[in-house]
Scaffold this active site. Structure first.
Site, PDB file in Angstrom:
ATOM      1  CE1 TYR A 156      40.362  40.155  35.499  1.00 53.81           C
ATOM      2  CE2 TYR A 156      42.740  40.271  35.674  1.00 53.81           C
ATOM      3  CZ  TYR A 156      41.585  39.525  35.518  1.00 53.81           C
ATOM      4  OH  TYR A 156      41.661  38.160  35.392  1.00 53.81           O
TER       5      TYR A 156
HETATM    6  P1  NAD Z   1      35.230  33.698  30.355  1.00 51.88           P
HETATM    7  O1  NAD Z   1      34.826  35.000  29.772  1.00 51.88           O
HETATM    8  O2  NAD Z   1      35.635  32.586  29.441  1.00 51.88           O
HETATM    9  O3  NAD Z   1      34.105  33.143  31.321  1.00 51.88           O
HETATM   10  C1  NAD Z   1      33.484  33.981  32.238  1.00 51.88           C
HETATM   11  C2  NAD Z   1      32.241  33.313  32.760  1.00 51.88           C
HETATM   12  O4  NAD Z   1      31.601  34.223  33.667  1.00 51.88           O
HETATM   13  C3  NAD Z   1      31.211  32.982  31.678  1.00 51.88           C
HETATM   14  O5  NAD Z   1      30.554  31.793  32.028  1.00 51.88           O
HETATM   15  C4  NAD Z   1      30.254  34.171  31.751  1.00 51.88           C
HETATM   16  O6  NAD Z   1      28.961  33.828  31.286  1.00 51.88           O
HETATM   17  C5  NAD Z   1      30.272  34.440  33.236  1.00 51.88           C
HETATM   18  N1  NAD Z   1      29.894  35.803  33.570  1.00 51.88           N
HETATM   19  C6  NAD Z   1      30.419  36.941  33.078  1.00 51.88           C
HETATM   20  N2  NAD Z   1      29.753  37.997  33.576  1.00 51.88           N
HETATM   21  C7  NAD Z   1      28.811  37.497  34.410  1.00 51.88           C
HETATM   22  C8  NAD Z   1      27.808  38.088  35.186  1.00 51.88           C
HETATM   23  N3  NAD Z   1      27.616  39.401  35.214  1.00 51.88           N
HETATM   24  N4  NAD Z   1      26.985  37.283  35.909  1.00 51.88           N
HETATM   25  C9  NAD Z   1      27.150  35.927  35.873  1.00 51.88           C
HETATM   26  N5  NAD Z   1      28.082  35.329  35.132  1.00 51.88           N
HETATM   27  C10 NAD Z   1      28.896  36.099  34.399  1.00 51.88           C
HETATM   28  O7  NAD Z   1      36.416  34.066  31.369  1.00 51.88           O
HETATM   29  P2  NAD Z   1      37.604  33.203  31.997  1.00 51.88           P
HETATM   30  O8  NAD Z   1      38.849  33.597  31.301  1.00 51.88           O
HETATM   31  O9  NAD Z   1      37.232  31.779  32.108  1.00 51.88           O
HETATM   32  O10 NAD Z   1      37.676  33.871  33.442  1.00 51.88           O
HETATM   33  C11 NAD Z   1      37.113  33.284  34.588  1.00 51.88           C
HETATM   34  C12 NAD Z   1      37.789  33.884  35.821  1.00 51.88           C
HETATM   35  O11 NAD Z   1      39.188  33.624  35.759  1.00 51.88           O
HETATM   36  C13 NAD Z   1      37.632  35.399  35.931  1.00 51.88           C
HETATM   37  O12 NAD Z   1      37.452  35.757  37.276  1.00 51.88           O
HETATM   38  C14 NAD Z   1      38.975  35.898  35.424  1.00 51.88           C
HETATM   39  O13 NAD Z   1      39.299  37.151  35.954  1.00 51.88           O
HETATM   40  C15 NAD Z   1      39.890  34.822  35.942  1.00 51.88           C
HETATM   41  N6  NAD Z   1      41.166  34.762  35.252  1.00 51.88           N
HETATM   42  C16 NAD Z   1      41.231  34.541  33.912  1.00 51.88           C
HETATM   43  C17 NAD Z   1      42.469  34.509  33.290  1.00 51.88           C
HETATM   44  C18 NAD Z   1      42.633  34.262  31.836  1.00 51.88           C
HETATM   45  O14 NAD Z   1      43.744  34.469  31.308  1.00 51.88           O
HETATM   46  N7  NAD Z   1      41.612  33.812  31.128  1.00 51.88           N
HETATM   47  C19 NAD Z   1      43.631  34.710  34.048  1.00 51.88           C
HETATM   48  C20 NAD Z   1      43.523  34.938  35.407  1.00 51.88           C
HETATM   49  C21 NAD Z   1      42.279  34.967  35.989  1.00 51.88           C
END
Ligand code: NAD
Length: 261
Positions: A156
């Site tokens: 990651y």
């Molecule tokens: P989440 O798990 O709530 O949502 C992820 C989304 O991506 C979902 O809609 C899922 O269906 C989709 N997804 C996952 N795998 C997939 C695939 N193979 N093909 C198509 N779609 C796919 O996650 P989140 O926390 O909302 O994270 C979203 C982004 O934000 C990510 O890139 C994550 O790294 C980044 N992020 C999250 C956080 C956090 O604390 N939640 C912090 C920093 C960055």
């Protein structure tokens, strides 16, 4: 072109941050492209929620971005269906917590493919139209882990650092063409992704649920609270306004002060 006719595609947007971004653009009257790997029937209520937020048109692009070429395919489909794509948000991402020597190669590959290779291929597909129209916005959802390290998250952290590098390189290539490319770097945002990693963190650190939240997740975040997905949605919309045209090639941390230390 009026703001209301603009179209945005957000990868991984049926949950968490991606969904909040989709709703934020919908509320501004944008046409919104939603993506996930689930069949359309399974996400109907989610698409309705984006429409209810105000989007005049919501289209669903089913694709598992575990195959990086799928991201280019959905960009092409979105261009065909919307007529043009003004904004691309590379948001899809997954997490895995494990010591580096035990880190499964397939998880390394999957994390890199979805977040980095997918973004690269989507950017290649979206840029020709943006160049032609001399207007475009690309937002890559990186993370505070694109700016700082963390144990047990080698794939990651490496991927998000690389996504920041990709952001900078592409921003410089298109800087004179009315196209901006930026990375948003959230700290911990309370979403299903964070909920899912709680158990892995508890196992790796030998801590209870509340201790993981307090000592692993919120300790480095000086505000001591989770960022809300809507905060990321609002920033994404701002970056897509004409007044943000000079913001490019940058990383914007939404991390409660984490990187101030
Ligand atoms: P989440 O798990 O709530 O949502 C992820 C989304 O991506 C979902 O809609 C899922 O269906 C989709 N997804 C996952 N795998 C997939 C695939 N193979 N093909 C198509 N779609 C796919 O996650 P989140 O926390 O909302 O994270 C979203 C982004 O934000 C990510 O890139 C994550 O790294 C980044 N992020 C999250 C956080 C956090 O604390 N939640 C912090 C920093 C960055």
């Amino acid at each position: 072109m009026g703001e209301t006719t603009r179209a945005v595609l957000i990868t991984g947007s049926t949950s968490g941050i991606g969904l909040a971004i989709a709703k934020a653009f919908g509320a501004m009257g944008w046409r919104v492209g939603v993506n996930s790997y689930e069949p359309a029937a399974a996400v109907e209520s989610i698409l309705n929620a984006v429409a209810d937020a105000g989007a005049p048109e919501v289209r669903y692009f089913e694709a598992d971005l575990g195959d990086a070429s799928a991201s280019a395919r959905i960009v092409e489909e979105a261009i065909a269906q919307f007529g043009a794509l003004d904004v691309l948000v590379n948001n899809a991402g997954v997490q895995k917590v494990a010591p580096v020597e035990d880190f499964p190669i397939e998880d390394w590959n999957r994390i890199r493919t979805i977040s980095l290779d997918g973004a690269f291929q989507a950017i290649r597909a979206v840029l020709p139209g943006m160049k032609q129209r001399q207007w475009g916005r690309i937002i890559n959802i990186a993370a505070v882990h694109g700016l700082r390290g963390a144990p047990y998250k080698s794939a990651y952290v490496a991927t998000k650092h690389a996504l920041v590098g990709l952001t900078r390189a592409v921003a410089l290539e298109v800087a004179e063409l009315g196209i901006t490319v930026n990375a948003i770097c959230p700290g911990y945002v309370w979403t299903p992704l964070v909920e899912r990693q709680l158990e892995e963190q508890m196992r790796q650190h030998g801590l209870g649920r509340e201790e993981v939240i307090r000592t692993i997740m919120l300790a480095p975040q000086p505000t001591r609270r989770f960022v809300q997905p809507e905060e990321i949605g609002a920033l994404a919309v701002y970056l897509c306004g004409d007044m943000a045209r000079s913001i490019t090639g940058t990383t914007i941390a939404v991390d409660g002060g984490w990187t101030a230390k």
